[in-house]
Design a protein around this motif. Structure first.
Motif, PDB file in Angstrom:
ATOM      1  N   MET A  49       0.822  -1.206   0.000  1.00 49.89           N
ATOM      2  CA  MET A  49       0.000   0.000   0.000  1.00 49.89           C
ATOM      3  C   MET A  49       0.857   1.257   0.000  1.00 49.89           C
ATOM      4  SD  MET A  49      -3.353  -0.638   2.364  1.00 49.89           S
ATOM      5  CE  MET A  49      -2.394  -0.870   3.853  1.00 49.89           C
ATOM      6  N   GLY A  50       1.985   1.216   0.739  1.00 46.36           N
ATOM      7  CA  GLY A  50       2.860   2.377   0.749  1.00 46.36           C
ATOM      8  C   GLY A  50       3.471   2.650  -0.604  1.00 46.36           C
ATOM      9  N   ASP A  51       3.937   1.580  -1.277  1.00 47.19           N
ATOM     10  CA  ASP A  51       4.549   1.760  -2.594  1.00 47.19           C
ATOM     11  C   ASP A  51       3.546   2.253  -3.621  1.00 47.19           C
ATOM     12  OD1 ASP A  51       6.936   0.984  -1.587  1.00 47.19           O
ATOM     13  OD2 ASP A  51       6.928  -1.028  -2.443  1.00 47.19           O
ATOM     14  N   VAL A  52       2.356   1.638  -3.634  1.00 49.58           N
ATOM     15  CA  VAL A  52       1.342   2.026  -4.612  1.00 49.58           C
ATOM     16  C   VAL A  52       0.858   3.448  -4.347  1.00 49.58           C
ATOM     17  CG1 VAL A  52      -0.969   1.515  -5.479  1.00 49.58           C
ATOM     18  CG2 VAL A  52       0.645  -0.343  -5.066  1.00 49.58           C
ATOM     19  N   VAL A 162      -9.349  -0.891  -4.394  1.00 47.17           N
ATOM     20  CA  VAL A 162      -8.388  -1.969  -4.149  1.00 47.17           C
ATOM     21  C   VAL A 162      -7.593  -1.690  -2.882  1.00 47.17           C
ATOM     22  CG1 VAL A 162      -6.416  -3.213  -5.093  1.00 47.17           C
ATOM     23  CG2 VAL A 162      -8.254  -2.453  -6.610  1.00 47.17           C
ATOM     24  N   ILE A 163      -7.185  -0.441  -2.692  1.00 44.91           N
ATOM     25  CA  ILE A 163      -6.444  -0.069  -1.485  1.00 44.91           C
ATOM     26  C   ILE A 163      -7.297  -0.300  -0.240  1.00 44.91           C
ATOM     27  CG2 ILE A 163      -5.399   1.860  -0.252  1.00 44.91           C
ATOM     28  CD1 ILE A 163      -3.696   0.851  -2.510  1.00 44.91           C
ATOM     29  N   SER A 164      -8.582   0.029  -0.331  1.00 45.71           N
ATOM     30  CA  SER A 164      -9.477  -0.187   0.803  1.00 45.71           C
ATOM     31  C   SER A 164      -9.607  -1.667   1.129  1.00 45.71           C
ATOM     32  CB  SER A 164     -10.852   0.413   0.492  1.00 45.71           C
ATOM     33  OG  SER A 164     -11.752   0.188   1.554  1.00 45.71           O
ATOM     34  N   LEU A 165      -9.691  -2.507   0.089  1.00 40.54           N
ATOM     35  CA  LEU A 165      -9.783  -3.952   0.313  1.00 40.54           C
ATOM     36  C   LEU A 165      -8.503  -4.495   0.928  1.00 40.54           C
ATOM     37  CD1 LEU A 165     -11.308  -6.632  -0.064  1.00 40.54           C
ATOM     38  CD2 LEU A 165     -10.327  -6.755  -2.368  1.00 40.54           C
ATOM     39  N   VAL A 166      -7.358  -4.051   0.420  1.00 38.54           N
ATOM     40  CA  VAL A 166      -6.077  -4.508   0.964  1.00 38.54           C
ATOM     41  C   VAL A 166      -5.914  -4.064   2.412  1.00 38.54           C
ATOM     42  CG1 VAL A 166      -3.574  -4.298   0.746  1.00 38.54           C
ATOM     43  CG2 VAL A 166      -4.978  -4.605  -1.294  1.00 38.54           C
ATOM     44  N   ARG A 167      -6.376  -2.847   2.718  1.00 39.50           N
ATOM     45  CA  ARG A 167      -6.295  -2.369   4.102  1.00 39.50           C
ATOM     46  C   ARG A 167      -7.156  -3.229   5.028  1.00 39.50           C
ATOM     47  NH1 ARG A 167      -7.090   2.456   3.050  1.00 39.50           N
ATOM     48  NH2 ARG A 167      -4.936   3.199   3.149  1.00 39.50           N
ATOM     49  N   SER A 168      -8.307  -3.682   4.548  1.00 40.46           N
ATOM     50  CA  SER A 168      -9.150  -4.571   5.353  1.00 40.46           C
ATOM     51  C   SER A 168      -8.429  -5.884   5.637  1.00 40.46           C
ATOM     52  CB  SER A 168     -10.468  -4.841   4.627  1.00 40.46           C
ATOM     53  OG  SER A 168     -11.192  -3.639   4.420  1.00 40.46           O
ATOM     54  N   PHE A 169      -7.786  -6.455   4.603  1.00 41.95           N
ATOM     55  CA  PHE A 169      -7.014  -7.682   4.799  1.00 41.95           C
ATOM     56  C   PHE A 169      -5.853  -7.450   5.758  1.00 41.95           C
ATOM     57  CE2 PHE A 169      -8.527  -9.177   0.418  1.00 41.95           C
ATOM     58  CZ  PHE A 169      -9.529  -9.955   0.985  1.00 41.95           C
ATOM     59  N   GLN A 170      -5.271  -6.275   5.708  1.00 40.00           N
ATOM     60  CA  GLN A 170      -4.163  -5.949   6.610  1.00 40.00           C
ATOM     61  C   GLN A 170      -4.626  -5.980   8.064  1.00 40.00           C
ATOM     62  OE1 GLN A 170      -2.927  -1.915   6.296  1.00 40.00           O
ATOM     63  NE2 GLN A 170      -1.184  -2.137   7.659  1.00 40.00           N
ATOM     64  N   TRP A 171      -5.754  -5.341   8.350  1.00 41.01           N
ATOM     65  CA  TRP A 171      -6.256  -5.335   9.727  1.00 41.01           C
ATOM     66  C   TRP A 171      -6.673  -6.738  10.170  1.00 41.01           C
ATOM     67  CZ3 TRP A 171      -5.004  -1.735  12.861  1.00 41.01           C
ATOM     68  CH2 TRP A 171      -4.837  -0.426  12.417  1.00 41.01           C
ATOM     69  N   ILE A 172      -7.200  -7.535   9.242  1.00 39.62           N
ATOM     70  CA  ILE A 172      -7.546  -8.920   9.584  1.00 39.62           C
ATOM     71  C   ILE A 172      -6.280  -9.689   9.970  1.00 39.62           C
ATOM     72  CG2 ILE A 172      -8.396 -11.098   8.641  1.00 39.62           C
ATOM     73  CD1 ILE A 172     -10.402  -9.479   6.999  1.00 39.62           C
ATOM     74  N   ALA A 173      -5.193  -9.491   9.211  1.00 45.16           N
ATOM     75  CA  ALA A 173      -3.942 -10.191   9.506  1.00 45.16           C
ATOM     76  C   ALA A 173      -3.397  -9.800  10.874  1.00 45.16           C
ATOM     77  CB  ALA A 173      -2.908  -9.889   8.414  1.00 45.16           C
ATOM     78  N   PHE A 174      -3.376  -8.503  11.165  1.00 41.52           N
ATOM     79  CA  PHE A 174      -2.870  -8.069  12.471  1.00 41.52           C
ATOM     80  C   PHE A 174      -3.817  -8.469  13.606  1.00 41.52           C
ATOM     81  CE2 PHE A 174      -0.487  -4.591  10.051  1.00 41.52           C
ATOM     82  CZ  PHE A 174       0.673  -5.344  10.043  1.00 41.52           C
ATOM     83  N   GLY A 175      -5.121  -8.513  13.315  1.00 40.14           N
ATOM     84  CA  GLY A 175      -6.053  -9.020  14.318  1.00 40.14           C
ATOM     85  C   GLY A 175      -5.811 -10.488  14.619  1.00 40.14           C
TER      86      GLY A 175
END
Length: 298
Positions: A49-52, A162-175
């Motif tokens: 997400m940072g790179d994109v 797409v960024i919003s979807l990836v951010r959701s997956f990110q929070w799921i992973a850290f959760g």
């Protein structure tokens, strides 16, 4: 710190459990294995997400929608010339028609689209910095007299879902990492209580000889910490192998967004520290569990 893991011979006789002998190290290994994968996924998505975002935040696209191809071409050339004079624009690139057709071919097919559909003219802009909404309005105003149908949009807006979807997956992973930490703590509590029940008579003898609750808890804490460290290293090795296998497959995909998913050096440092953090979690949990149980038993 290293002295903490050097178990004297008399302590081994008090708690005669060999390394990796019980289920505790293997449970920790599984927990650390899953934690490594979840952490790697969260960090990789953060990196992507940072790179994109950095790449697209300073880019914009100009669309010129005009049915007449001659007028569209003249307006696109004039708009590109005007944009090159603006100080906020670093680079202007007018996309050729064959490249535009290649972009929409996966959705509309490979026939000669320019004869059937009036394709818009596209101008790719690279800005010197991230532009504000007011600056985008200035760009639109500068093009209004040249190309009334011109639309200026930041490139980041196209990939925002797409960024919003990836951010959701990110929070799921850290959760998931947090849930695995809780599960690891629960496993340590069960293991500590089981060890206490197994060595109840030994604990009573140590108390009669003048041993304190802190000394007794240190015996169990040291044993559980060592088991957690050994199990954590096994889990780290297995998780790192899976990450390497997945990364080799991702590099073979010809996709900018997918190829941006990766781990940098500080991400690997965080992953390498997971067994150490798991060991400290096991130490603290074991100490609290054993001391709390000893106060109730004796």
């Amino acid at each position: 710190m290293l002295k903490f893991f050097v178990i004297p011979g008399h302590d081994r006789r008090l708690i005669p459990e060999g390394r990796l002998s019980g289920p505790m190290p293997w449970v920790i290994a599984i927990m650390i294995f899953l934690t490594v994968l979840a952490t790697a996924a969260g960090l990789a998505m953060t990196h992507a997400m940072g790179d994109v975002s950095d790449e697209l935040s300073s880019r914009a696209t100009v669309q010129i929608v005009e049915a007449n191809p001659g007028i569209r071409g003249r307006q696109a050339a004039a708009a590109a010339k005007q944009l090159r004079t603006l100080p906020i624009i670093e680079e202007v690139r007018l996309l050729p028609s064959d490249e535009i057709e290649a972009l929409i071919e996966p959705w509309l097919g490979g026939q000669d689209l320019a004869d059937d559909i009036p394709l818009p003219a596209l101008i790719d802009l690279k800005l010197v910095r991230v532009a504000t909404e007011a600056e985008y309005q200035s760009l639109r105003s500068a093009l209004r007299s040249i190309a009334p149908s011109a639309r200026v949009e930041p490139s980041s807006g196209y990939i925002a879902p797409v960024i919003s979807l990836v951010r959701s997956f990110q929070w799921i992973a850290f959760g998931l990492v947090g849930l695995l930490a809780l599960a690891t703590g629960a496993a340590v509590i069960i293991s500590a209580r089981s060890a206490l029940n197994t060595h109840t008579e030994t604990i009573a003898v140590v108390h009669l000889l003048g041993g304190t609750d802190a000394q007794i808890s240190r015996l169990f804490q040291r044993r559980i910490a060592l088991d957690a460290l050994l199990g954590g290293l096994l889990g780290l090795a297995g998780g790192s192998g899976i990450i390497w296998l997945i990364s080799t497959q991702l590099t073979a995909l010809d996709s900018g967004l997918v190829q941006s998913v990766g781990l940098n050096w500080w991400s690997w440092l965080i992953i390498a520290a997971i067994p150490i953090l798991g060991m400290f979690l096991a130490m603290v949990t074991a100490k609290l569990t054993v001391i709390g149980a000893l106060k109730k038993i004796l």
